[in-house]
Design a protein around this motif. Structure first.
Motif, PDB file in Angstrom:
ATOM      1  N   THR A  12      20.452 -26.537  38.417  1.00  0.00           N
ATOM      2  CA  THR A  12      21.263 -26.901  37.243  1.00  0.00           C
ATOM      3  C   THR A  12      22.736 -26.619  37.513  1.00  0.00           C
ATOM      4  OG1 THR A  12      19.412 -26.380  35.796  1.00  0.00           O
ATOM      5  CG2 THR A  12      21.586 -26.483  34.778  1.00  0.00           C
ATOM      6  N   GLU A  13      23.018 -25.436  38.060  1.00  0.00           N
ATOM      7  CA  GLU A  13      24.406 -25.084  38.368  1.00  0.00           C
ATOM      8  C   GLU A  13      24.979 -26.001  39.444  1.00  0.00           C
ATOM      9  OE1 GLU A  13      27.131 -21.194  39.481  1.00  0.00           O
ATOM     10  OE2 GLU A  13      24.953 -21.021  39.508  1.00  0.00           O
ATOM     11  N   ALA A  14      24.180 -26.324  40.450  1.00  0.00           N
ATOM     12  CA  ALA A  14      24.640 -27.232  41.513  1.00  0.00           C
ATOM     13  C   ALA A  14      24.958 -28.601  40.936  1.00  0.00           C
ATOM     14  CB  ALA A  14      23.585 -27.345  42.607  1.00  0.00           C
ATOM     15  N   VAL A  21      29.466 -25.348  44.868  1.00  0.00           N
ATOM     16  CA  VAL A  21      28.518 -25.345  45.980  1.00  0.00           C
ATOM     17  C   VAL A  21      29.246 -25.663  47.293  1.00  0.00           C
ATOM     18  CG1 VAL A  21      26.460 -26.447  46.933  1.00  0.00           C
ATOM     19  CG2 VAL A  21      26.577 -25.942  44.492  1.00  0.00           C
ATOM     20  N   ALA A  22      30.108 -26.660  47.254  1.00  0.00           N
ATOM     21  CA  ALA A  22      30.862 -27.039  48.459  1.00  0.00           C
ATOM     22  C   ALA A  22      31.752 -25.886  48.926  1.00  0.00           C
ATOM     23  CB  ALA A  22      31.700 -28.285  48.189  1.00  0.00           C
ATOM     24  N   ARG A  23      32.386 -25.186  48.000  1.00  0.00           N
ATOM     25  CA  ARG A  23      33.225 -24.037  48.375  1.00  0.00           C
ATOM     26  C   ARG A  23      32.373 -22.935  48.998  1.00  0.00           C
ATOM     27  NH1 ARG A  23      35.699 -25.275  43.495  1.00  0.00           N
ATOM     28  NH2 ARG A  23      34.599 -23.589  42.415  1.00  0.00           N
ATOM     29  N   LEU A  24      31.184 -22.694  48.448  1.00  0.00           N
ATOM     30  CA  LEU A  24      30.292 -21.683  49.015  1.00  0.00           C
ATOM     31  C   LEU A  24      29.866 -22.060  50.436  1.00  0.00           C
ATOM     32  CD1 LEU A  24      27.998 -20.736  45.987  1.00  0.00           C
ATOM     33  CD2 LEU A  24      29.561 -19.221  47.220  1.00  0.00           C
ATOM     34  N   VAL A  30      26.292 -21.948  54.425  1.00  0.00           N
ATOM     35  CA  VAL A  30      25.042 -22.501  53.913  1.00  0.00           C
ATOM     36  C   VAL A  30      24.855 -22.094  52.449  1.00  0.00           C
ATOM     37  CG1 VAL A  30      23.592 -20.554  54.629  1.00  0.00           C
ATOM     38  CG2 VAL A  30      22.588 -22.799  54.435  1.00  0.00           C
ATOM     39  N   VAL A  31      24.202 -22.946  51.685  1.00  0.00           N
ATOM     40  CA  VAL A  31      23.835 -22.634  50.298  1.00  0.00           C
ATOM     41  C   VAL A  31      22.379 -23.042  50.105  1.00  0.00           C
ATOM     42  CG1 VAL A  31      24.202 -23.243  47.873  1.00  0.00           C
ATOM     43  CG2 VAL A  31      26.158 -22.879  49.356  1.00  0.00           C
ATOM     44  N   VAL A  32      21.630 -22.190  49.440  1.00  0.00           N
ATOM     45  CA  VAL A  32      20.244 -22.481  49.098  1.00  0.00           C
ATOM     46  C   VAL A  32      20.203 -22.832  47.620  1.00  0.00           C
ATOM     47  CG1 VAL A  32      17.915 -21.551  48.926  1.00  0.00           C
ATOM     48  CG2 VAL A  32      19.369 -20.909  50.854  1.00  0.00           C
ATOM     49  N   ILE A  33      19.646 -23.981  47.316  1.00  0.00           N
ATOM     50  CA  ILE A  33      19.516 -24.408  45.921  1.00  0.00           C
ATOM     51  C   ILE A  33      18.097 -24.124  45.456  1.00  0.00           C
ATOM     52  CG2 ILE A  33      19.624 -26.370  44.343  1.00  0.00           C
ATOM     53  CD1 ILE A  33      21.841 -27.494  46.034  1.00  0.00           C
ATOM     54  N   LEU A  34      18.021 -23.440  44.326  1.00  0.00           N
ATOM     55  CA  LEU A  34      16.737 -23.053  43.765  1.00  0.00           C
ATOM     56  C   LEU A  34      16.281 -24.056  42.719  1.00  0.00           C
ATOM     57  CD1 LEU A  34      17.613 -19.317  43.085  1.00  0.00           C
ATOM     58  CD2 LEU A  34      16.438 -20.232  45.079  1.00  0.00           C
TER      59      LEU A  34
END
Length: 80
Positions: A12-14, A21-24, A30-34
């Motif tokens: 939802t946040e992504a 997300v791109a900044r992270l 890397v970013v993990v989306i839950l």
């Protein structure tokens, strides 16, 4: 694979704040989306993805080289 909790974002946040997300990804690589509190997707820089694909191809090439060496006589016979 170790997952840093700072690199985790809900789907939802992504969806609502993809620039975060791109900044992270820029910051941490890397970013993990839950989805439903379970890791579902990984977002990484394209370069990292490309490097991983190259590594997989190198593995395939080394396996092919080993198999060809092992069965060279059979391949030569088939080539006649």
């Amino acid at each position: 694979m170790k997952i840093n909790t700072e690199n985790m974002v809900s789907i939802t946040e992504a969806n609502q704040n993809f620039s975060k997300v791109a900044r992270l990804v820029d910051k941490n690589g890397v970013v993990v989306i839950l989805k439903n509190n379970v890791p579902k997707y990984v977002i990484t820089e394209f370069k990292e993805y490309k490097d991983e694909q190259t590594a997989k191809n190198e593995d395939i090439e080394s396996i092919a080289t080993r198999l060809i060496s092992k069965h060279r006589r059979a391949f030569e016979e088939l080539a006649k």
